[in-house]
Write a protein that holds these residues in place. Structure first.
Motif, PDB file in Angstrom:
ATOM      1  N   ILE A 141      -3.659  -7.306   0.020  1.00 32.66           N
ATOM      2  CA  ILE A 141      -3.186  -6.437  -1.061  1.00 32.66           C
ATOM      3  C   ILE A 141      -1.986  -5.608  -0.602  1.00 32.66           C
ATOM      4  O   ILE A 141      -0.981  -5.450  -1.322  1.00 32.66           O
ATOM      5  CB  ILE A 141      -4.326  -5.529  -1.538  1.00 32.66           C
ATOM      6  CG1 ILE A 141      -5.410  -6.365  -2.240  1.00 32.66           C
ATOM      7  CG2 ILE A 141      -3.810  -4.448  -2.482  1.00 32.66           C
ATOM      8  CD1 ILE A 141      -6.641  -5.584  -2.616  1.00 32.66           C
ATOM      9  N   MET A 142      -2.082  -5.065   0.630  1.00 30.33           N
ATOM     10  CA  MET A 142      -0.968  -4.266   1.165  1.00 30.33           C
ATOM     11  C   MET A 142       0.281  -5.110   1.338  1.00 30.33           C
ATOM     12  O   MET A 142       1.399  -4.666   1.028  1.00 30.33           O
ATOM     13  CB  MET A 142      -1.381  -3.647   2.502  1.00 30.33           C
ATOM     14  CG  MET A 142      -2.434  -2.559   2.389  1.00 30.33           C
ATOM     15  SD  MET A 142      -2.996  -1.944   3.996  1.00 30.33           S
ATOM     16  CE  MET A 142      -1.435  -1.370   4.685  1.00 30.33           C
ATOM     17  N   VAL A 143       0.091  -6.366   1.833  1.00 32.07           N
ATOM     18  CA  VAL A 143       1.251  -7.248   2.019  1.00 32.07           C
ATOM     19  C   VAL A 143       1.905  -7.551   0.667  1.00 32.07           C
ATOM     20  O   VAL A 143       3.135  -7.501   0.518  1.00 32.07           O
ATOM     21  CB  VAL A 143       0.825  -8.550   2.727  1.00 32.07           C
ATOM     22  CG1 VAL A 143       1.977  -9.555   2.743  1.00 32.07           C
ATOM     23  CG2 VAL A 143       0.382  -8.253   4.153  1.00 32.07           C
ATOM     24  N   ILE A 144       1.049  -7.878  -0.319  1.00 27.62           N
ATOM     25  CA  ILE A 144       1.579  -8.208  -1.648  1.00 27.62           C
ATOM     26  C   ILE A 144       2.332  -7.017  -2.233  1.00 27.62           C
ATOM     27  O   ILE A 144       3.441  -7.151  -2.775  1.00 27.62           O
ATOM     28  CB  ILE A 144       0.430  -8.646  -2.584  1.00 27.62           C
ATOM     29  CG1 ILE A 144      -0.141  -9.991  -2.134  1.00 27.62           C
ATOM     30  CG2 ILE A 144       0.904  -8.735  -4.029  1.00 27.62           C
ATOM     31  CD1 ILE A 144      -1.400 -10.396  -2.857  1.00 27.62           C
ATOM     32  N   ARG A 145       1.740  -5.815  -2.123  1.00 29.51           N
ATOM     33  CA  ARG A 145       2.385  -4.630  -2.690  1.00 29.51           C
ATOM     34  C   ARG A 145       3.705  -4.311  -1.984  1.00 29.51           C
ATOM     35  O   ARG A 145       4.721  -3.990  -2.624  1.00 29.51           O
ATOM     36  CB  ARG A 145       1.437  -3.438  -2.599  1.00 29.51           C
ATOM     37  CG  ARG A 145       0.249  -3.523  -3.540  1.00 29.51           C
ATOM     38  CD  ARG A 145      -0.544  -2.260  -3.518  1.00 29.51           C
ATOM     39  NE  ARG A 145       0.232  -1.136  -4.017  1.00 29.51           N
ATOM     40  CZ  ARG A 145      -0.201   0.141  -4.032  1.00 29.51           C
ATOM     41  NH1 ARG A 145      -1.417   0.402  -3.573  1.00 29.51           N
ATOM     42  NH2 ARG A 145       0.563   1.097  -4.502  1.00 29.51           N
ATOM     43  N   SER A 146       3.681  -4.395  -0.634  1.00 30.98           N
ATOM     44  CA  SER A 146       4.900  -4.057   0.115  1.00 30.98           C
ATOM     45  C   SER A 146       6.011  -5.063  -0.160  1.00 30.98           C
ATOM     46  O   SER A 146       7.188  -4.686  -0.337  1.00 30.98           O
ATOM     47  CB  SER A 146       4.599  -4.001   1.615  1.00 30.98           C
ATOM     48  OG  SER A 146       4.159  -5.261   2.085  1.00 30.98           O
ATOM     49  N   TYR A 147       5.666  -6.366  -0.213  1.00 25.19           N
ATOM     50  CA  TYR A 147       6.680  -7.381  -0.502  1.00 25.19           C
ATOM     51  C   TYR A 147       7.215  -7.215  -1.930  1.00 25.19           C
ATOM     52  O   TYR A 147       8.429  -7.335  -2.175  1.00 25.19           O
ATOM     53  CB  TYR A 147       6.097  -8.776  -0.320  1.00 25.19           C
ATOM     54  CG  TYR A 147       6.292  -9.335   1.074  1.00 25.19           C
ATOM     55  CD1 TYR A 147       7.087 -10.453   1.297  1.00 25.19           C
ATOM     56  CD2 TYR A 147       5.690  -8.735   2.179  1.00 25.19           C
ATOM     57  CE1 TYR A 147       7.274 -10.964   2.576  1.00 25.19           C
ATOM     58  CE2 TYR A 147       5.859  -9.225   3.452  1.00 25.19           C
ATOM     59  CZ  TYR A 147       6.656 -10.349   3.650  1.00 25.19           C
ATOM     60  OH  TYR A 147       6.843 -10.837   4.920  1.00 25.19           O
TER      61      TYR A 147
END
Length: 457
Positions: free
Chosen positions: A251-257
């Motif tokens: 989730i963090m990767v998706i949000r940051s990207y």
């Protein structure tokens, strides 16, 4: 009664036994003892007749030697004796006239040589026997009698003693009941308290384990459950921590990207590469959520065999092999035939798919699938040449860790599906002669055809 405490039930049971015994004594024994005493009274009357035998002349003894007559009469143990002639003359003894008249009437009507009688006079029973005697051509009647006071005294004394015995036994029995109730209920109360603490997740709760009876076995079973629940609780807490971490990461990767792309920054070099990272993380997240939902589905939905159908395991294995063959450069080898089983096709596919996914992840160069079967079972063996398993690793457990320390539900789902189909799945390190060591997952599925046929009939 079953809603009462165990101590109350034990006391009630002992009281019921005592009451039953008392009733038996009062009704059955009193009647039996009364009959026995009646027989003894009549036996006493018969014994008093020993000196009135046919060989001895009672009248002559009474006339010639009254002292000897009186002495021998005293040997008759307080039995009163009357001597009556056929015309009603009273030769010896004395009794109330009303009683003498009754005895004389009975003597005149008597047909047998000796007969027993009972009559009531002034609210008291009289027991007597009449002996018809022929002496010098004359008929005489010898009457032996006792009053009921003798019988009543015997019964009263006897039941008085029995009453004391029953009372003492009852008191001792109640003490035993109290001791037994306390001995049985005390450890059960301890177990009840311990279970309440275990329900509150107080895992260090002690239990009374120093018994060899059923209560001790119950306590040991509860203690084993406590230790298992403690392990489950620790594993579940750790699972929640790790799953929350595993879910947070994509989730963090998706949000940051996504935020970087919206700001015109491409973390992976260009838009296509950055979007592909988002897609990979989303797919990873989707798989984890799908696994959790599938476990919930297996645990909470009843098995419905109405959806079962004939499943071709050989065709399913070959389709899965074509699907996975391009994911990693491996050599695939499929041999034999398992045939058709009766089951839910989608669940069987998930079970085989999860095992193949693990095999591909850990295999170094080769994956081998061996298919075989008998009339009753179908067998599927999936082997890979990856690292051997750790002996203590419970891979089919719901909260088991993988080699990288991550929690996985794949093999637990496999086990649940196989169990729902009444089959068996095992995993072990396989050593085959000079061949390289392999890890083997073996399925055994019952075909269920005979059960289906008998159901149709």
């Amino acid at each position: 009664m079953k809603n009462r405490s165990l101590g109350f039930q034990i006391w009630a049971m002992f009281l019921l036994v005592i009451a039953t015994l008392s009733i038996v004594i009062l009704i059955v024994m009193r009647s039996s003892i009364g009959n026995f005493i009646d027989e003894q009274v009549y036996a006493t009357l018969e014994n008093s007749e020993v000196f009135f035998s046919e060989d001895a002349s009672v009248i002559e003894m009474l006339q010639d030697n009254p002292i000897e007559f009186d002495r021998r009469k005293q040997e008759s143990r307080s039995v009163n004796v009357l001597l009556l002639s056929k015309n009603g003359k009273l030769y010896y003894g004395g009794a109330p006239q009303q009683l003498v008249n009754q005895m004389y009437r009975d003597a005149i009507d008597q047909e047998k040589e000796m007969q027993k009688y009972t009559t009531r006079l002034d609210k008291e029973d009289v027991y007597y026997s009449i002996l018809k005697m022929e002496i010098k051509g004359e008929t005489y009647y010898r009457v032996s009698y006792v009053w009921d006071a003798y019988r009543q005294e015997l019964i009263t004394q006897l039941f008085s003693k029995i009453g004391w015995v029953v009372a003492i036994v009852s008191i001792l029995t109640l003490f035993i009941a109290f001791w037994l109730a306390r001995r049985l209920t005390h450890p059960l109360i301890e177990i009840e308290r311990a279970v309440g603490k275990i329900a509150a997740q107080k895992w260090d709760t002690p239990l009374p384990l120093d018994r060899g009876d059923e209560i001790g076995r119950l306590a040991r079973s509860v203690d084993a459950m406590r230790m298992d629940l403690e392990k489950q609780d620790k594993a579940q807490k750790s699972l929640l921590q790790n799953i929350s971490h595993d879910l947070k990461t994509p989730i963090m990767v998706i949000r940051s990207y996504a935020q970087s792309i919206s700001d015109g920054i491409y973390p992976d070099g260009d838009l296509t590469g950055s979007v592909s990272v988002i897609e990979e993380e989303a797919e990873r997240l989707e798989k984890k959520v799908a696994a959790l939902l599938y476990v919930t589905k297996l645990d909470y939905f009843e098995l419905d065999r109405s959806t079962w159908d004939h499943v071709d395991l050989d065709r399913m294995v070959h389709l899965l092999q074509k699907r996975f063959v391009g994911t990693k450069a491996l050599t695939w080898k499929i041999t034999g035939e398992a045939g058709i089983v009766l089951g839910e096709g989608e669940q069987l596919r998930v079970a085989l798919e999860n095992v193949l996914d693990n095999a591909i992840r850990y295999a170094e160069s080769t994956i081998e699938i061996r298919l075989s079967g008998t009339r009753q079972t179908a067998t599927v063996e999936i082997l890979n040449d990856g690292p051997p398993l750790e002996a203590s690793s419970p891979l089919f457990h719901q909260f088991s860790r993988g080699k990288e320390g991550k929690f996985g539900l794949g093999l637990y789902i496999v086990k649940r599906i196989v169990e729902r189909h009444e089959g068996e799945v095992t995993i072990e390190n396989l050593i085959a002669g000079n061949e390289q060591n392999k890890v083997c997952v073996k399925f055994n599925f019952p075909r269920h055809f005979q059960e289906e046929s008998s159901g149709k009939k």
